[in-house]
Design an enzyme around this catalytic site. Sequence first.
Site, short mmCIF file in Angstrom:
data_model
loop_
_atom_site.label_atom_id
_atom_site.label_comp_id
_atom_site.label_asym_id
_atom_site.label_seq_id
_atom_site.Cartn_x
_atom_site.Cartn_y
_atom_site.Cartn_z
N CYS A 122 -1.12 0.75 10.21
CA CYS A 122 -1.13 1.93 9.73
C CYS A 122 -2.75 2.35 9.22
CB CYS A 122 -0.21 1.77 8.15
SG CYS A 122 1.35 1.39 8.50
N HIS A 269 -2.63 7.14 3.36
CA HIS A 269 -1.56 6.66 4.08
C HIS A 269 -0.30 7.02 3.34
CE1 HIS A 269 1.38 4.69 6.61
NE2 HIS A 269 1.46 3.59 5.99
N ASN A 299 6.88 7.83 6.89
CA ASN A 299 5.53 6.78 7.30
C ASN A 299 5.56 6.92 8.67
OD1 ASN A 299 3.70 4.73 7.93
ND2 ASN A 299 4.76 3.21 6.45
#
EC number: 2.3.1.180
Length: 342
Positions: A122, A269, A299
């Site tokens: 990520c 994020h 996500n």
Amino acid sequence: MRKTASMTGPIRVVVSGTGSEVPTRVMANAAFESMIDTSDEWIRTRTGIRERRFIEPGDTSATLGVRASRKAIESAGISPDEIDLIICATITPAMMSPTNACIIQAELGCRPVPAFDLAAACTGFVYALSVADAMMRSGTVRHALVVGAEVLSKALDFTDRNTCILFGDGAGAVVLSRVDDANAEASNRGLSCFQLHSDGRRGDLIQMPSSVTDQTPNAEGQLHPGQQYLWMHGREVFKFAVQRLTDILRQAMAECEARGVTLDWVVPHQVNQRIIDSALDHTGFPGERVMVNLDRYGNTSAASVPIALDELLRTGRASTGQTLLLVAFGGGLTWGSALLGL
């Protein structure tokens, strides 16, 4: 690589264009109710996610990356022939070889420029920005294309409600341009203050297999979930993410204060609303200046920051002269940030 004129003055690496692409197939929370023991309310209250996008057959992280890249190049007002470097951050490439970056280079019709993938989960997009920034400052790269593209739907265990509800597919891209300006040192515009970290000792908290992952069963003849699908220790990852986001946000606020500038926006994020809210509670940073779209996309790993950045800029919420914090954290474990002056 194309030769460029001598560039000896002060240098800024600026974001000159952005683009993003998400699949058309919407997976609302209710879609999971027939697969696992969950509900729309359970998911929303624990994550802030209402829906996410999953690819249709025939699409890959590379095809999403191509479409996001075209939008970014158009936004920058340049042609694909002017791109000197391509980096794609991904942990779900269409193939191990050729890389997503090479596929993107071919589909865009770029010259034979350096093109490679970068895997930092990520945090991958922030890592890729840092690599591109360094190459642009030390070499002859005038315009770089940095992409974050993921299809996490391909790696999910749809019997595990702790993971399958969290992730979505998408891609975001930016064009970075090298600007030589005698006043660069006095300007806040461009990328600066990169902070990149990792702690592989805690890598077992988030795992995702590949085609070459060891498939050795345990004494009971069972495979660890991490050998088959994306797997994570949710509670420990939550604590890690809150601590890292809090630390980075505090550091960025202090850095901006030392520079005499305002930290106008945080582009984090997109992982969990409770993680973001907890960091805001610890730092006092106002929530209305945090770019959040995880309720619509979930996500998307390395794609989440560039997708959010593209939306922030295209909707006109952020404007010239403002300072943004780009921050991410994830598997590896990895975490990192960068300041971006518009």
